[in-house]
Design a protein around this motif. Structure first.
Motif, mmCIF file in Angstrom:
data_model
loop_
_atom_site.group_PDB
_atom_site.id
_atom_site.type_symbol
_atom_site.label_atom_id
_atom_site.label_comp_id
_atom_site.label_asym_id
_atom_site.label_seq_id
_atom_site.Cartn_x
_atom_site.Cartn_y
_atom_site.Cartn_z
ATOM 1 N N THR A 59 0.828 -1.213 0.000
ATOM 2 C CA THR A 59 0.000 0.000 0.000
ATOM 3 C C THR A 59 0.855 1.252 0.000
ATOM 4 O O THR A 59 0.681 2.143 -0.833
ATOM 5 C CB THR A 59 -0.942 0.012 1.223
ATOM 6 N N VAL A 60 1.797 1.333 0.931
ATOM 7 C CA VAL A 60 2.648 2.526 1.053
ATOM 8 C C VAL A 60 3.474 2.717 -0.206
ATOM 9 O O VAL A 60 3.577 3.837 -0.740
ATOM 10 C CB VAL A 60 3.546 2.417 2.310
ATOM 11 N N LEU A 63 1.191 3.957 -2.948
ATOM 12 C CA LEU A 63 0.742 5.337 -2.729
ATOM 13 C C LEU A 63 1.873 6.344 -2.907
ATOM 14 O O LEU A 63 1.622 7.522 -3.149
ATOM 15 C CB LEU A 63 0.113 5.473 -1.342
ATOM 16 N N PHE A 75 -5.724 1.752 -6.562
ATOM 17 C CA PHE A 75 -4.729 2.794 -6.750
ATOM 18 C C PHE A 75 -5.222 3.860 -7.720
ATOM 19 O O PHE A 75 -4.934 5.032 -7.549
ATOM 20 C CB PHE A 75 -3.405 2.200 -7.249
ATOM 21 N N GLY A 78 -8.189 5.798 -5.881
ATOM 22 C CA GLY A 78 -7.757 6.652 -4.795
ATOM 23 C C GLY A 78 -8.390 6.362 -3.448
ATOM 24 O O GLY A 78 -8.133 7.052 -2.487
ATOM 25 N N SER A 79 -9.225 5.347 -3.358
ATOM 26 C CA SER A 79 -9.860 4.991 -2.098
ATOM 27 C C SER A 79 -8.901 4.154 -1.256
ATOM 28 O O SER A 79 -8.494 3.061 -1.662
ATOM 29 C CB SER A 79 -11.149 4.201 -2.361
ATOM 30 N N LEU A 80 -8.542 4.650 -0.076
ATOM 31 C CA LEU A 80 -7.582 3.960 0.784
ATOM 32 C C LEU A 80 -8.094 2.595 1.208
ATOM 33 O O LEU A 80 -7.344 1.621 1.253
ATOM 34 C CB LEU A 80 -7.250 4.812 2.017
ATOM 35 N N TRP A 81 -9.390 2.479 1.508
ATOM 36 C CA TRP A 81 -9.947 1.196 1.953
ATOM 37 C C TRP A 81 -9.917 0.167 0.841
ATOM 38 O O TRP A 81 -9.645 -1.015 1.096
ATOM 39 C CB TRP A 81 -11.360 1.377 2.499
ATOM 40 N N VAL A 83 -7.747 0.175 -1.639
ATOM 41 C CA VAL A 83 -6.326 -0.151 -1.796
ATOM 42 C C VAL A 83 -5.895 -1.146 -0.722
ATOM 43 O O VAL A 83 -5.250 -2.150 -1.025
ATOM 44 C CB VAL A 83 -5.450 1.129 -1.735
ATOM 45 N N LEU A 84 -6.242 -0.886 0.536
ATOM 46 C CA LEU A 84 -5.877 -1.805 1.619
ATOM 47 C C LEU A 84 -6.489 -3.182 1.415
ATOM 48 O O LEU A 84 -5.825 -4.205 1.620
ATOM 49 C CB LEU A 84 -6.311 -1.242 2.971
#
Length: 140
Positions: A59-60, A63, A75, A78-81, A83-84
């Motif tokens: 993830t990191v 991003l 990616f 753009g949604s972090l959840w 992506v995780l």
């Protein structure tokens, strides 16, 4: 009626799976050969932390703009959840050597995936060796 039957079958399947796993810890004829529940719990925690750790690493890295995974829609959205979710899923399928092929490592992600797959191969070996050494030490 059909959904109720599916729910019953689902619970029955879950019960059968749990019962089968429980035999590893409760079977009276195999007591001397069974592994303690604590060993399995530790192994579960180790696998879980490795999966989450590598998921966060993917993830990191992604991003930060480095090419890591191809086919992971999160990616680009753009949604972090999302992506995780996708990176932890990819991490688990890599660690367990499933590799479904829906998400592929690219760029530096290939190197990270190789390291994770190597750990996935070494963890069971280390677990078995540790268990055997522990069993032999306690038997002496």
């Amino acid at each position: 009626m059909g959904q109720v039957l599916l729910v019953i079958i689902g619970f029955l399947s879950f019960y059968i799976i749990c019962s089968s796993i429980a035999i590893l810890f409760k079977h009276p004829g195999l007591k001397e050969h069974l592994m303690p529940f604590g060993y399995v719990a530790v192994l579960f925690v180790i696998y879980l932390t490795v999966i989450i750790g590598f998921g966060l690493l993917f993830t990191v890295t992604g991003l930060l703009g480095l090419p890591v995974l191809e086919g992971a829609a999160g990616f680009s959205e753009g949604s972090l959840w999302v992506v995780l979710h996708e990176t932890v899923y990819f991490s688990a399928s890599t660690l367990f050597s499933l590799g479904y092929g829906d998400i592929l490592p690219i760029g530096i992600g290939r190197f990270i995936a190789i390291v994770e797959a190597l750990i996935g191969y070494l963890l069971p070996i280390a677990f078995v060796l540790t268990s055997v050494i522990q069993h032999n030490t306690s038997a002496d």
